[in-house]
Design a protein around this motif. Structure first.
Motif, short mmCIF file in Angstrom:
data_model
loop_
_atom_site.label_atom_id
_atom_site.label_comp_id
_atom_site.label_asym_id
_atom_site.label_seq_id
_atom_site.Cartn_x
_atom_site.Cartn_y
_atom_site.Cartn_z
N GLN A 14 0.84 -1.21 0.00
CA GLN A 14 0.00 0.00 0.00
C GLN A 14 0.87 1.25 0.00
OE1 GLN A 14 -2.34 -0.38 3.56
NE2 GLN A 14 -3.83 -1.78 2.65
N VAL A 15 1.84 1.27 0.91
CA VAL A 15 2.72 2.45 1.03
C VAL A 15 3.54 2.62 -0.24
CG1 VAL A 15 4.71 3.36 2.30
CG2 VAL A 15 2.81 2.36 3.55
N TYR A 16 4.06 1.50 -0.77
CA TYR A 16 4.88 1.58 -1.98
C TYR A 16 4.08 2.16 -3.15
CZ TYR A 16 8.10 0.67 -5.71
OH TYR A 16 8.93 0.86 -6.79
N ARG A 17 2.85 1.65 -3.33
CA ARG A 17 2.03 2.16 -4.45
C ARG A 17 1.80 3.66 -4.32
NH1 ARG A 17 -0.63 -2.91 -4.09
NH2 ARG A 17 -2.12 -2.09 -2.59
N LYS A 18 1.49 4.09 -3.12
CA LYS A 18 1.26 5.53 -2.88
C LYS A 18 2.52 6.33 -3.20
CE LYS A 18 0.03 8.83 0.68
NZ LYS A 18 -0.38 9.08 2.06
N SER A 19 3.68 5.79 -2.77
CA SER A 19 4.95 6.52 -2.93
C SER A 19 5.34 6.67 -4.40
CB SER A 19 6.07 5.80 -2.17
OG SER A 19 6.50 4.65 -2.88
N VAL A 20 4.89 5.75 -5.23
CA VAL A 20 5.25 5.78 -6.65
C VAL A 20 4.22 6.57 -7.46
CG1 VAL A 20 5.58 4.31 -8.67
CG2 VAL A 20 6.57 3.65 -6.49
N ARG A 21 2.94 6.47 -7.06
CA ARG A 21 1.90 7.20 -7.78
C ARG A 21 2.01 8.70 -7.53
NH1 ARG A 21 -2.88 3.10 -6.14
NH2 ARG A 21 -2.47 1.49 -7.71
N ASN A 22 2.31 9.05 -6.29
CA ASN A 22 2.40 10.48 -5.98
C ASN A 22 3.56 10.73 -5.03
OD1 ASN A 22 2.03 13.17 -5.55
ND2 ASN A 22 -0.21 13.02 -5.49
N PRO A 23 4.79 10.68 -5.58
CA PRO A 23 5.97 10.79 -4.72
C PRO A 23 5.99 12.09 -3.90
CG PRO A 23 6.59 10.16 -6.96
CD PRO A 23 5.13 10.52 -7.00
N GLU A 24 5.58 13.20 -4.52
CA GLU A 24 5.67 14.48 -3.81
C GLU A 24 4.81 14.46 -2.54
OE1 GLU A 24 5.51 14.30 -7.10
OE2 GLU A 24 6.58 15.96 -8.06
N SER A 25 3.56 14.01 -2.68
CA SER A 25 2.70 14.05 -1.49
C SER A 25 3.15 13.01 -0.46
CB SER A 25 1.23 13.87 -1.86
OG SER A 25 0.95 12.51 -2.09
N PHE A 26 3.72 11.88 -0.94
CA PHE A 26 4.22 10.86 -0.02
C PHE A 26 5.33 11.43 0.86
CE2 PHE A 26 7.39 7.61 0.97
CZ PHE A 26 6.62 6.74 1.72
N TRP A 27 6.34 12.02 0.22
CA TRP A 27 7.49 12.52 0.99
C TRP A 27 7.11 13.77 1.78
CZ3 TRP A 27 10.91 9.24 2.22
CH2 TRP A 27 11.28 8.22 1.34
N GLU A 28 6.19 14.55 1.25
CA GLU A 28 5.75 15.75 1.98
C GLU A 28 5.11 15.36 3.32
OE1 GLU A 28 3.93 19.90 0.82
OE2 GLU A 28 2.63 18.29 0.15
N GLU A 29 4.27 14.32 3.28
CA GLU A 29 3.61 13.86 4.50
C GLU A 29 4.64 13.40 5.53
OE1 GLU A 29 0.14 10.72 5.02
OE2 GLU A 29 0.06 11.64 3.01
N ILE A 30 5.62 12.64 5.08
CA ILE A 30 6.64 12.13 6.00
C ILE A 30 7.46 13.29 6.57
CG2 ILE A 30 8.83 10.85 6.00
CD1 ILE A 30 7.27 8.68 4.48
N ALA A 31 7.83 14.24 5.71
CA ALA A 31 8.63 15.37 6.17
C ALA A 31 7.86 16.23 7.17
CB ALA A 31 9.06 16.21 4.96
N GLU A 32 6.58 16.43 6.90
CA GLU A 32 5.75 17.29 7.75
C GLU A 32 5.57 16.71 9.15
OE1 GLU A 32 2.15 17.83 5.53
OE2 GLU A 32 2.48 19.97 5.33
N GLU A 33 5.36 15.40 9.21
CA GLU A 33 4.93 14.81 10.47
C GLU A 33 6.07 14.35 11.37
OE1 GLU A 33 1.75 12.08 10.39
OE2 GLU A 33 0.67 13.13 8.79
N HIS A 34 7.29 14.27 10.85
CA HIS A 34 8.34 13.62 11.64
C HIS A 34 9.59 14.46 11.87
CE1 HIS A 34 6.06 9.92 11.60
NE2 HIS A 34 5.77 10.21 10.36
N PHE A 35 9.56 15.72 11.46
CA PHE A 35 10.77 16.53 11.59
C PHE A 35 10.42 17.95 12.02
CE2 PHE A 35 11.41 13.13 8.59
CZ PHE A 35 12.57 12.54 9.07
N VAL A 36 11.45 18.66 12.48
CA VAL A 36 11.28 20.04 12.92
C VAL A 36 11.83 20.96 11.83
CG1 VAL A 36 12.05 21.73 14.63
CG2 VAL A 36 11.53 19.39 15.34
N TRP A 37 11.01 21.90 11.39
CA TRP A 37 11.42 22.84 10.34
C TRP A 37 11.33 24.28 10.89
CZ3 TRP A 37 13.04 20.36 5.95
CH2 TRP A 37 12.63 19.03 5.79
N ARG A 38 12.27 25.12 10.51
CA ARG A 38 12.18 26.53 10.86
C ARG A 38 11.29 27.27 9.87
NH1 ARG A 38 15.60 28.98 14.68
NH2 ARG A 38 16.42 27.34 16.04
#
Length: 635
Positions: A14-38
């Motif tokens: 499931q995760v792999y299919r999502k990551s390939v169909r829409n890579p930008e939104s996949f990585w954006e979600e991971i970046a948003e939820e798990h890291f600290v940004w200034r």
């Protein structure tokens, strides 16, 4: 969000299919939820492989050390961040908590600033596997300086080449290092290197072996007194997502080493994500990667990936054979290691020794075993699985490169069924392709070809420092709109990938493409064989023929050599087919290896082809003396 931590096979798909169909939104979600940004990014991804130009999280502002240290302080301040296990088992291990790491990184960063290091300056680090190595890496990142770690076993010539290539202003080193029963004069090597490095202004020296060393007036200073006087507070430099984080040199098959340049945000996101999944890290685990921080494995999976997840990561100063061949297993038992990540070379070396070294230790804390550096052969895989993991620990045979920054193909423990010698399935976001010689993609399963990646992932290197054209020529010119890994691979009937070795290790014999890895696997299954390496050499009729360099176990030393040659060839014929039989088999005392354990087939090819007038730089080998012995006994 479950995307960040995959727990079963269905979820992986499931995760792999999502990551390939829409890579930008996949990585954006991971970046948003798990890291600290200034500051949040303006655009997730901008890429063009024809230039090549790749930008992830463009416009975002952050500091990677805030994500690796500061954000853990309020919940994990007293948790061990780095567990240092010294070379001498009688010396106490050090537990450095996240609070202590924060203070020590800040002090080191303040020392760097006081000596004139600013954002964008390059600092070369030539240190043994002591806490100062990890701390200095993070201190550079804290202030936006670009670190370039050089493995502290490289020669003065190799060190000078790297210092000059990145135009470093400062070198960090120590008086010396312990390696098993030996001590090594690191400072002497630095002094020799710096004769040819006019750009270096400062050398800071850590004390490790308390030897008498030369200190160049005005250039060299002891590190400890400077750290003692420095403040333990240092505001992090706010970096752009695409600001360089580090340069790490990987040896070019031709010419000078390539300085792979990795940037900040994408590298952080990808190494953290892959660490969490490939090792199935949980809060109170104790994770140990045996690599040196001088290699990409150490950067990504000793320092940045584990610390970004708030993990406890072990740093080991010693070698697997000191004081005896049970050292790894003694450490696993002592610290109750849960994830253990090492190289097939180490496993093969330990498998040759008495099994009591392993069986006398309690290894029940282990949950996941990993291998890195080259494909693991089947015999070593089974030994590791049976005796270390006791058939309870999944083995993650991870495939990736200095250039990729993080693991690209690997089983996910307890999700992906493992298969010996197979790296199995791509990580989410990774789109592998197999190509034929004409640059066309090969579809379907049960096929083999050249391994390319069709879409960028966050931790891909952005360039070769100071030579973007070489970056383009090396990785993006062979196949249109694809990153070429330089490796061959096959895809089996279920879509699992097996790396068959460097494409330059694919030998065409009588029109057949023969990957060296499967042939070596077949040879290594012979009970008398410890290790082997196959190369091609010119042949009047076949175009190329196969030359095997074979190292024997003690049990094989007294065997009749001609009989052994026949048995080895019969084994190859049985496993692969008569086409793969060797024309020449030379028994050797050892194989020339880099310090990360890779066999230097380039040298072996030249010896087999009788082109020994220029073997290139052998000074960076772990065992340069073996080259002359092989040449003297060449067939």
């Amino acid at each position: 969000m479950s995307n960040y931590h995959i727990k079963h096979l269905e979820e992986y798909f499931q995760v792999y299919r999502k990551s390939v169909r829409n890579p930008e939104s996949f990585w954006e979600e991971i970046a948003e939820e798990h890291f600290v940004w200034r500051k949040r990014w303006d655009k997730v991804l901008d890429w063009d492989f024809t230039k090549p130009e790749i930008k992830w999280f463009e416009g975002a502002k952050l500091n990677i050390t805030e994500n690796c240290i500061d954000r853990h302080l309020h919940i994990r301040g007293d948790k061990t961040a780095i567990l240092f296990e010294p070379n001498d088992p009688n010396e106490n291990a050090q537990h450095i908590t996240y609070n202590q790491l924060h203070a020590r990184v800040s002090q080191f960063a303040n020392v760097l600033k006081s000596k004139g290091i600013q954002k964008g300056d390059r600092v070369v680090i030539y240190l043994p596997m002591i806490p100062e190595l990890a701390i200095s890496v993070l201190a550079c990142a804290r202030i936006g300086a670009i670190h370039s770690v050089v493995f502290a076993g490289f020669s003065a010539t190799a060190l000078a080449t790297r210092i000059n290539d990145c135009e470093a202003k400062m070198v960090l080193t120590s008086d010396g290092s312990y390696r098993g029963s030996k001590t090594i004069d690191l400072k002497g090597i630095v002094d020799e290197a710096l004769i040819n490095c006019p750009g270096v202004e400062k050398v800071l020296v850590a004390k490790r072996i308390n030897s008498d060393i030369h200190m160049e007036s005005g250039r060299d200073e002891w590190l400890m007194p400077l750290l003692d006087d420095a403040s333990d507070e240092c505001e992090p430099e706010i970096m752009d997502a695409e600001d360089p984080l580090f340069i790490l040199y990987t040896s070019g098959s031709t010419g000078k080493p390539k300085g792979m340049m990795h940037t900040t945000a994408g590298y952080m996101v990808y190494t953290a994500f892959t660490f969490k999944n490939v090792f199935q890290y949980r809060e109170n685990d104790v994770y140990w990667c045996t690599a040196d921080i001088g290699w990409i494995t150490g950067h990504s999976y000793i320092v940045y990936g584990p610390l970004a997840n708030g993990a406890t990561t072990v740093m080991f100063e010693g070698v697997p054979s000191y004081p005896d061949f049970g050292r790894f297993w003694e450490i696993v038992e002592k610290h109750k290691i849960t994830q253990f990540y090492t190289a097939p070379t180490a496993i093969r070396a330990l498998a040759k020794e008495n099994l009591d070294f392993v069986s006398n230790r309690n290894l029940s804390s282990l949950k996941v075993l990993g291998t890195v550096g080259e494909p693991i052969n089947e015999e070593a895989w089974h030994w590791y699985n049976d005796h270390v993991g006791e058939k309870k620990c999944p083995i993650v045979d991870t495939w990736w490169q200095t250039e990729t920054g993080g693991i690209l193909i690997s089983p996910i423990p307890f999700s992906t069924p493992t298969k010996p010698t197979y790296a199995t399935l791509p990580m989410p976001g990774i789109q592998p392709a197999l190509m034929d010689e004409n640059g066309n993609e090969i579809f379907g399963n049960q096929v083999d070809g050249r391994l390319c990646i069709k879409f960028p992932w966050p931790s891909i290197a952005r360039t070769i420092w100071g030579n973007h054209q070489r970056y383009k020529d090396t990785y993006f010119s062979a196949y249109e709109n694809s990153y070429f890994t330089g490796d061959g691979a096959l895809r089996d009937e279920v879509g699992y990938y097996r790396i068959t070795g460097r494409v330059d290790d694919v030998i065409i014999v009588s029109g057949h493409n023969l990957g060296t890895a499967p042939i070596e696997d077949a040879i290594n299954e012979h009970p008398a064989v410890a290790e082997s390496a196959i190369v091609g050499f010119p042949h009047d009729i076949k175009g190329n023929a196969l030359y095997g360099y074979v190292t024997l176990k003690e049990t094989g030393e007294n065997r009749d050599r001609d009989n052994l040659r026949k048995e080895i060839n019969q084994q190859i014929a049985d496993k692969i087919g008569p086409i793969a039989k060797l024309d020449k088999i030379q028994f050797t005392v050892g194989l020339p290896k880099t310090r990360s354990g890779k066999i230097m087939r380039r040298i072996l090819r030249k010896i087999a082809s009788k082109e020994t007038s220029n073997l290139g730089d052998t000074s960076t080998l772990l065992n340069p003396e073996v080259v002359q012995k092989i040449m003297d006994e060449a067939l």
